[in-house]
Design an enzyme around this catalytic site. Sequence first.
Site, PDB file in Angstrom:
ATOM      1  N   SER A  72       0.559  -0.887  -0.061  1.00  0.00           N
ATOM      2  CA  SER A  72      -0.087   0.001  -0.026  1.00  0.00           C
ATOM      3  C   SER A  72       0.986   1.339   0.163  1.00  0.00           C
ATOM      4  CB  SER A  72      -0.902  -0.102   1.170  1.00  0.00           C
ATOM      5  OG  SER A  72      -2.014   0.914   1.151  1.00  0.00           O
ATOM      6  N   MET A  73       0.728   1.975   0.908  1.00  0.00           N
ATOM      7  CA  MET A  73       1.705   3.277   1.183  1.00  0.00           C
ATOM      8  C   MET A  73       3.192   2.780   1.004  1.00  0.00           C
ATOM      9  SD  MET A  73       2.402   5.951   4.443  1.00  0.00           S
ATOM     10  CE  MET A  73       3.113   4.258   5.399  1.00  0.00           C
TER      11      MET A  73
END
Length: 244
Positions: A91-92
Site C-alpha cells: 500500500s503506502m
Amino acid sequence: MEIDSPWFVRRRQIAPSMRLFCFPYSGGQAGFYAPWQAALGEEVEVCDIQLPGRGARIRETPLRSLDAVVDAVAPLIAEEDDVPFAVFGHSMGALLAFEVTRRLIHVYDRAPARLFVSGCEAPRLRSPGTMHLLSDAALVDELHRLNGTPQAVLANRELLQLFLPILRADFSIGGTYAYQAPAPLDVPITVLAGTRDPYTPHARVAPWLDESQRVGEVRWFHGDHFFIHSSQADVMACIEAALA
C-alpha cells in the site's frame, strides 16, 4: 528483535544471503513483518522499516511527506552493503519502496535484486488522495472498509486518539505523492495484488511493470486490500520463489 537503528527492526541472521527491507502500510509499524523471518528462513534477513510516531518511536512526530522518508531511509539502506538486498512495500509502503529504490540507484549506485510492490496501483496512475483530510468519523468509516485495523483499536476511543494522527500522516504521504516519470529501473518488479481489493482496480496494477526494463510479474492473491494477512502463506511462497 534487534534495534540497531531507530529505522530498522530485525532479528540478525548469522550468514544471510539476502536482506529484505520491508516498508509498512498506512498506520503500520515494525513488527507486522516479524513472522516473515521464520517463514523465509535464515537465508533471508527480514528488516522492518520503523517510521517515526509508532513502536519505540512513539514520542517522535510522524513524517507527512514521502520525500522526508526517502531522504532519511535511503542512505541507511545504502550503507548495508554486506549482502544483496530486496525491497518490499505494501500500500503506502509500495510507494516508499519504489521511491527509495529510485534514490538508491540514482544517488547511491545501489540496486536491489528485486522490488516487491503490493496492494497499490501503479504510481503513474495515482491521483491526489484526500483521506488525510477526512473528519475523524469519516476516517474511522474508511478504516472499517479497509479491514486492516483491529476492531479493538476502532472501538477504543483512547487508542483511536493515539492512532489517528499517525494514520493521517501516513495518508498524507500517499495523498500528496507526485509521480515524476523516470527512466525505467534496471530492477525486476514483482507486483502483488488482492482479487477483491477495492482500492486497487485490476487495470491499474499491471502498469507497475512499465517502471522496469527487466522482466517482472503480477501475482494475484485471494483477499481484499489486506490479502497479505489472509493469504500470508501464499505471499511468503511468492517472495521466497522470487528471491531464490
